[in-house]
Design a protein around this motif. Structure first.
Motif, PDB file in Angstrom:
ATOM      1  N   PRO A  32      40.550  37.678  43.752  1.00  0.00           N
ATOM      2  CA  PRO A  32      41.644  37.896  42.812  1.00  0.00           C
ATOM      3  C   PRO A  32      41.540  37.050  41.535  1.00  0.00           C
ATOM      4  O   PRO A  32      42.268  37.300  40.579  1.00  0.00           O
ATOM      5  N   VAL A  33      40.655  36.057  41.527  1.00  0.00           N
ATOM      6  CA  VAL A  33      40.503  35.191  40.353  1.00  0.00           C
ATOM      7  C   VAL A  33      39.019  34.916  40.105  1.00  0.00           C
ATOM      8  O   VAL A  33      38.186  35.007  41.022  1.00  0.00           O
ATOM      9  N   ALA A  34      38.683  34.560  38.866  1.00  0.00           N
ATOM     10  CA  ALA A  34      37.290  34.376  38.460  1.00  0.00           C
ATOM     11  C   ALA A  34      36.588  33.270  39.245  1.00  0.00           C
ATOM     12  O   ALA A  34      35.441  33.443  39.672  1.00  0.00           O
ATOM     13  N   SER A  35      37.259  32.138  39.442  1.00  0.00           N
ATOM     14  CA  SER A  35      36.603  31.019  40.127  1.00  0.00           C
ATOM     15  C   SER A  35      36.184  31.403  41.543  1.00  0.00           C
ATOM     16  O   SER A  35      35.086  31.069  41.998  1.00  0.00           O
ATOM     17  N   GLU A  36      37.031  32.148  42.234  1.00  0.00           N
ATOM     18  CA  GLU A  36      36.700  32.620  43.587  1.00  0.00           C
ATOM     19  C   GLU A  36      35.561  33.635  43.522  1.00  0.00           C
ATOM     20  O   GLU A  36      34.655  33.628  44.363  1.00  0.00           O
ATOM     21  N   GLY A  37      35.576  34.490  42.504  1.00  0.00           N
ATOM     22  CA  GLY A  37      34.517  35.467  42.328  1.00  0.00           C
ATOM     23  C   GLY A  37      33.160  34.813  42.121  1.00  0.00           C
ATOM     24  O   GLY A  37      32.154  35.257  42.672  1.00  0.00           O
ATOM     25  N   ILE A  38      33.130  33.741  41.345  1.00  0.00           N
ATOM     26  CA  ILE A  38      31.876  33.016  41.103  1.00  0.00           C
ATOM     27  C   ILE A  38      31.336  32.444  42.410  1.00  0.00           C
ATOM     28  O   ILE A  38      30.143  32.572  42.712  1.00  0.00           O
ATOM     29  N   LEU A  39      32.208  31.832  43.198  1.00  0.00           N
ATOM     30  CA  LEU A  39      31.781  31.266  44.487  1.00  0.00           C
ATOM     31  C   LEU A  39      31.241  32.350  45.425  1.00  0.00           C
ATOM     32  O   LEU A  39      30.198  32.171  46.056  1.00  0.00           O
ATOM     33  N   ILE A  40      31.944  33.468  45.496  1.00  0.00           N
ATOM     34  CA  ILE A  40      31.501  34.563  46.363  1.00  0.00           C
ATOM     35  C   ILE A  40      30.147  35.088  45.883  1.00  0.00           C
ATOM     36  O   ILE A  40      29.253  35.347  46.688  1.00  0.00           O
ATOM     37  N   ALA A  41      29.993  35.235  44.572  1.00  0.00           N
ATOM     38  CA  ALA A  41      28.726  35.737  44.026  1.00  0.00           C
ATOM     39  C   ALA A  41      27.576  34.794  44.379  1.00  0.00           C
ATOM     40  O   ALA A  41      26.491  35.241  44.757  1.00  0.00           O
ATOM     41  N   GLN A  42      27.823  33.493  44.284  1.00  0.00           N
ATOM     42  CA  GLN A  42      26.776  32.515  44.605  1.00  0.00           C
ATOM     43  C   GLN A  42      26.412  32.559  46.094  1.00  0.00           C
ATOM     44  O   GLN A  42      25.246  32.449  46.456  1.00  0.00           O
ATOM     45  N   GLN A  43      27.417  32.719  46.947  1.00  0.00           N
ATOM     46  CA  GLN A  43      27.183  32.699  48.389  1.00  0.00           C
ATOM     47  C   GLN A  43      26.652  34.029  48.919  1.00  0.00           C
ATOM     48  O   GLN A  43      25.784  34.051  49.787  1.00  0.00           O
ATOM     49  N   GLU A  44      27.170  35.138  48.429  1.00  0.00           N
ATOM     50  CA  GLU A  44      26.897  36.457  49.013  1.00  0.00           C
ATOM     51  C   GLU A  44      25.826  37.261  48.285  1.00  0.00           C
ATOM     52  O   GLU A  44      25.332  38.248  48.826  1.00  0.00           O
ATOM     53  N   GLN A  45      25.507  36.887  47.045  1.00  0.00           N
ATOM     54  CA  GLN A  45      24.495  37.618  46.261  1.00  0.00           C
ATOM     55  C   GLN A  45      24.738  39.136  46.276  1.00  0.00           C
ATOM     56  O   GLN A  45      23.896  39.903  46.776  1.00  0.00           O
ATOM     57  N   PRO A  46      25.879  39.582  45.726  1.00  0.00           N
ATOM     58  CA  PRO A  46      26.136  41.027  45.732  1.00  0.00           C
ATOM     59  C   PRO A  46      25.130  41.774  44.851  1.00  0.00           C
ATOM     60  O   PRO A  46      24.447  41.170  44.015  1.00  0.00           O
ATOM     61  N   ASP A  47      25.052  43.086  45.037  1.00  0.00           N
ATOM     62  CA  ASP A  47      24.166  43.923  44.236  1.00  0.00           C
ATOM     63  C   ASP A  47      24.773  44.199  42.857  1.00  0.00           C
ATOM     64  O   ASP A  47      24.061  44.545  41.917  1.00  0.00           O
ATOM     65  N   LEU A  48      26.105  44.064  42.755  1.00  0.00           N
ATOM     66  CA  LEU A  48      26.823  44.400  41.526  1.00  0.00           C
ATOM     67  C   LEU A  48      28.164  43.671  41.532  1.00  0.00           C
ATOM     68  O   LEU A  48      28.756  43.476  42.593  1.00  0.00           O
ATOM     69  N   ILE A  49      28.636  43.308  40.338  1.00  0.00           N
ATOM     70  CA  ILE A  49      29.965  42.707  40.193  1.00  0.00           C
ATOM     71  C   ILE A  49      30.781  43.549  39.220  1.00  0.00           C
ATOM     72  O   ILE A  49      30.327  43.856  38.121  1.00  0.00           O
ATOM     73  N   LEU A  50      31.980  43.941  39.653  1.00  0.00           N
ATOM     74  CA  LEU A  50      32.960  44.575  38.771  1.00  0.00           C
ATOM     75  C   LEU A  50      33.948  43.494  38.393  1.00  0.00           C
ATOM     76  O   LEU A  50      34.650  42.958  39.256  1.00  0.00           O
ATOM     77  N   MET A  51      33.996  43.140  37.092  1.00  0.00           N
ATOM     78  CA  MET A  51      34.740  41.972  36.627  1.00  0.00           C
ATOM     79  C   MET A  51      35.861  42.379  35.677  1.00  0.00           C
ATOM     80  O   MET A  51      35.604  42.854  34.571  1.00  0.00           O
ATOM     81  N   ASP A  52      37.098  42.194  36.125  1.00  0.00           N
ATOM     82  CA  ASP A  52      38.233  42.392  35.229  1.00  0.00           C
ATOM     83  C   ASP A  52      38.111  41.374  34.103  1.00  0.00           C
ATOM     84  O   ASP A  52      37.730  40.224  34.329  1.00  0.00           O
ATOM     85  N   VAL A  53      38.426  41.790  32.886  1.00  0.00           N
ATOM     86  CA  VAL A  53      38.331  40.874  31.746  1.00  0.00           C
ATOM     87  C   VAL A  53      39.557  39.971  31.674  1.00  0.00           C
ATOM     88  O   VAL A  53      39.442  38.769  31.467  1.00  0.00           O
ATOM     89  N   GLN A  54      40.739  40.544  31.856  1.00  0.00           N
ATOM     90  CA  GLN A  54      41.985  39.781  31.751  1.00  0.00           C
ATOM     91  C   GLN A  54      42.370  39.204  33.109  1.00  0.00           C
ATOM     92  O   GLN A  54      43.061  39.850  33.881  1.00  0.00           O
TER      93      GLN A  54
END
Length: 121
Positions: A32-54
């Motif tokens: 739900p927030v960018a900081s959590e998204g960054i951590l998940i991306a680092q740990q899980e290595q997704p194939d793609l990220i859909l990133m809300d701008v606001q």
């Protein structure tokens, strides 16, 4: 199918993305927030990220810049999702490190086409 991280703070938008992408057979990670998204991306290595701008706190473009600066996550494609799509925005998002962008409201076919396109690269 692909492992996709969705970083989105609006519950209705998150639900819509989940329904469309799960129906298409993708495995989803949610933040739900960018900081959590960054951590998940680092740990899980997704194939793609859909990133809300606001996003509250750190916005999606700041998060994308951090992801693209990190050797662990820099190769993951990021699609910006924004309600503020105007002419010239594509260049703005690409310059911020995004690999593409989608305008809200999310349209089913556009979303699936953008996801497939990003995963092919």
């Amino acid at each position: 199918m692909a492992k996709i991280l969705i970083v989105e703070d609006t519950p209705a938008n998150m639900r819509l993305l989940i329904v469309i992408l799960e129906k298409a057979g993708h495995r989803l990670l949610l933040a739900p927030v960018a900081s959590e998204g960054i951590l998940i991306a680092q740990q899980e290595q997704p194939d793609l990220i859909l990133m809300d701008v606001q996003l509250p706190g750190m916005n999606g473009l700041e998060a994308t810049r951090l992801l693209k600066a990190d050797p662990v996550t820099q190769g993951i494609p990021v699609i910006a999702i924004t309600a503020f799509a105007m002419s010239g925005d594509k260049e703005y998002f690409i310059n911020a490190g995004c690999d593409g962008y989608l305008a809200k409201p999310i349209r089913y076919k556009e979303l699936l086409a953008a996801v497939e396109n990003a995963l092919k690269k």
